[in-house]
Design a protein around this motif. Structure first.
Motif, short mmCIF file in Angstrom:
data_model
loop_
_atom_site.label_atom_id
_atom_site.label_comp_id
_atom_site.label_asym_id
_atom_site.label_seq_id
_atom_site.Cartn_x
_atom_site.Cartn_y
_atom_site.Cartn_z
N ARG A 84 43.41 47.81 57.92
CA ARG A 84 44.18 48.43 56.85
C ARG A 84 44.99 47.39 56.09
O ARG A 84 45.05 47.41 54.85
N GLU A 88 44.39 46.34 52.15
CA GLU A 88 45.46 46.41 51.15
C GLU A 88 45.63 45.09 50.44
O GLU A 88 45.91 45.05 49.24
N ARG A 89 45.49 43.98 51.17
CA ARG A 89 45.64 42.67 50.54
C ARG A 89 44.51 42.36 49.56
O ARG A 89 44.66 41.56 48.65
N ASP A 91 42.91 44.76 47.74
CA ASP A 91 42.79 45.83 46.75
C ASP A 91 43.23 45.33 45.38
O ASP A 91 44.39 44.96 45.19
N TYR A 92 42.31 45.28 44.42
CA TYR A 92 42.62 44.74 43.10
C TYR A 92 43.11 45.80 42.12
O TYR A 92 43.34 45.50 40.93
N HIS A 94 45.98 47.47 42.19
CA HIS A 94 47.43 47.45 41.97
C HIS A 94 47.97 46.06 42.30
O HIS A 94 47.33 45.26 42.99
N GLY A 97 48.34 44.36 45.89
CA GLY A 97 47.12 44.05 46.63
C GLY A 97 46.63 42.64 46.35
O GLY A 97 47.32 41.65 46.62
N LEU A 98 45.44 42.54 45.75
CA LEU A 98 44.83 41.24 45.51
C LEU A 98 45.63 40.34 44.56
O LEU A 98 45.75 39.13 44.82
N THR A 101 48.34 38.73 46.54
CA THR A 101 47.73 37.81 47.51
C THR A 101 47.35 36.49 46.85
O THR A 101 47.63 35.41 47.37
#
Length: 345
Positions: A84, A88-89, A91-92, A94, A97-98, A101
């Motif tokens: 998870r 989340e890291r 996820d582009y 929002h 997220g990415l 990162t």
């Protein structure tokens, strides 16, 4: 890599009697670098969109293959919390997220490079040899005709000019209903300025001999290089964030990179900084530029900045007029200063 530069610079220095040949070789090297940047810009403009779509498509394929792997599937069932977190890291959709990162990774890499350069300077590593050889070569082959041009370029990062342009930038952001974007700009500029001053006091590195201009402060890192990235780089970010067309964004990015490169080069041509001073200044500026961008992207993610907010015609005309007057006024003032310096030579 540093040993390679030492060998090349020593070879050039041994042929200092050729004078014009060595100076021409340096100009050709700068021209070659400029042509390479232009080629990168050209191919990004022509194929960048297709390359990005192909990369995203490949990423989706690899992701599906990776998840369908039985060993990965078993590990996902055993460690749902870790999966998870990683999802989340990556996820582009929002900012948290990415994008966050990538900003964090860029910040970490920049900080590591800065620490490495600072350590080399503090321990008088081979980078210091490169600095002194390059400084002697520049002092030998410096063309008097280039000095007013270099002064005109370098003064774009003079504190009074930066202060004036900062006020103008904040007014422009207020006019275009993006006043919260000034928070990231001020964070980037003030953080870079304070960090640069602190490092100068820590290292206390003296300026190169034979400088054209008198600078009372220490040399490492270059404050002009720092401010060029932290301030003008952030202005470039604001312009890129405010336009939608891919080709316009690429052109703005490379135009700002070229301008920042010229400011750093002017400091070396004027003999007020070593190569490592400018390189470290770029890294310090990039460090705080990333911090400022992170602040603005967080503000955008929380709804305080709307990059797609439409502007009425009156505000657009006022903003363009203010920007044009500020740029022409500053450019004219700096041009007059360069002419005065030339007349005093």
């Amino acid at each position: 890599m540093e040993q390679f530069f030492v060998t090349v610079l020593l070879s050039i220095e041994h042929f200092h009697m050729l004078g014009g040949v060595a100076f021409l070789a340096a100009l050709l090297a700068i021209l070659a670098a400029w042509i390479m940047l232009w080629l990168v810009q050209y191919y990004l403009l022509r194929y960048g969109n297709r390359l990005w779509r192909a990369t995203v498509s490949l990423g989706h394929v690899l992701k599906s293959k990776f998840i369908c792997n039985p060993y990965v599937h078993r590990w996902m069932r055993r460690h749902p919390g870790s999966i998870r977190f990683l999802a989340e890291r990556a996820d582009y959709t929002h900012f948290f997220g990415l994008p966050l990162t990538l900003l964090f990774l860029s910040l970490a890499v920049t900080l590591v490079l800065l620490v490495e350069v600072a350590e080399d300077v503090a321990t008088s590593d081979s980078i210091v040899v490169v600095d002194h050889i390059a400084a002697r070569l520049i002092s030998t082959f410096r063309a008097p005709e280039l000095i007013p041009v270099a002064i005109w370029i370098t003064n774009w990062c003079a504190p009074p000019i930066i202060g004036i342009l900062l006020v103008v930038a904040c007014l422009l952001l207020w006019l275009v209903n993006r006043r919260f974007a000034a928070i990231g700009l001020i964070t980037s500029l003030l953080g870079a300025s304070l960090f640069s001053v602190l490092n100068k006091l820590i290292f206390q590195r003296l300026r190169p001999d034979g400088a054209v201009l008198f600078e009372p402060s220490y040399s490492f890192p270059s404050s002009h290089a720092t401010l060029s990235v932290a301030f003008y780089g952030f202005l470039g970010y604001l312009l890129i964030r405010s336009v939608q067309k891919w080709d316009t964004r690429i052109k703005l990015c490379f135009a700002m990179m070229g301008f920042i490169f010229l400011i750093g080069l002017s400091r070396i041509v004027l003999g007020v900084h070593y190569l490592s001073d400018v390189w470290a200044g770029y890294l310090v500026g990039l460090l705080w530029l990333i911090v400022g961008i992170s602040v603005n992207e967080w503000l955008a993610a929380t709804g305080r900045i709307d990059w797609n907010l439409p502007l009425d015609r009156r505000r657009r005309i006022l903003a363009c007029s203010l920007m044009l007057v500020a740029v022409i006024g500053v450019a004219g003032y700096l041009f007059a200063q360069a002419l005065v310096f030339r007349s005093l030579q």
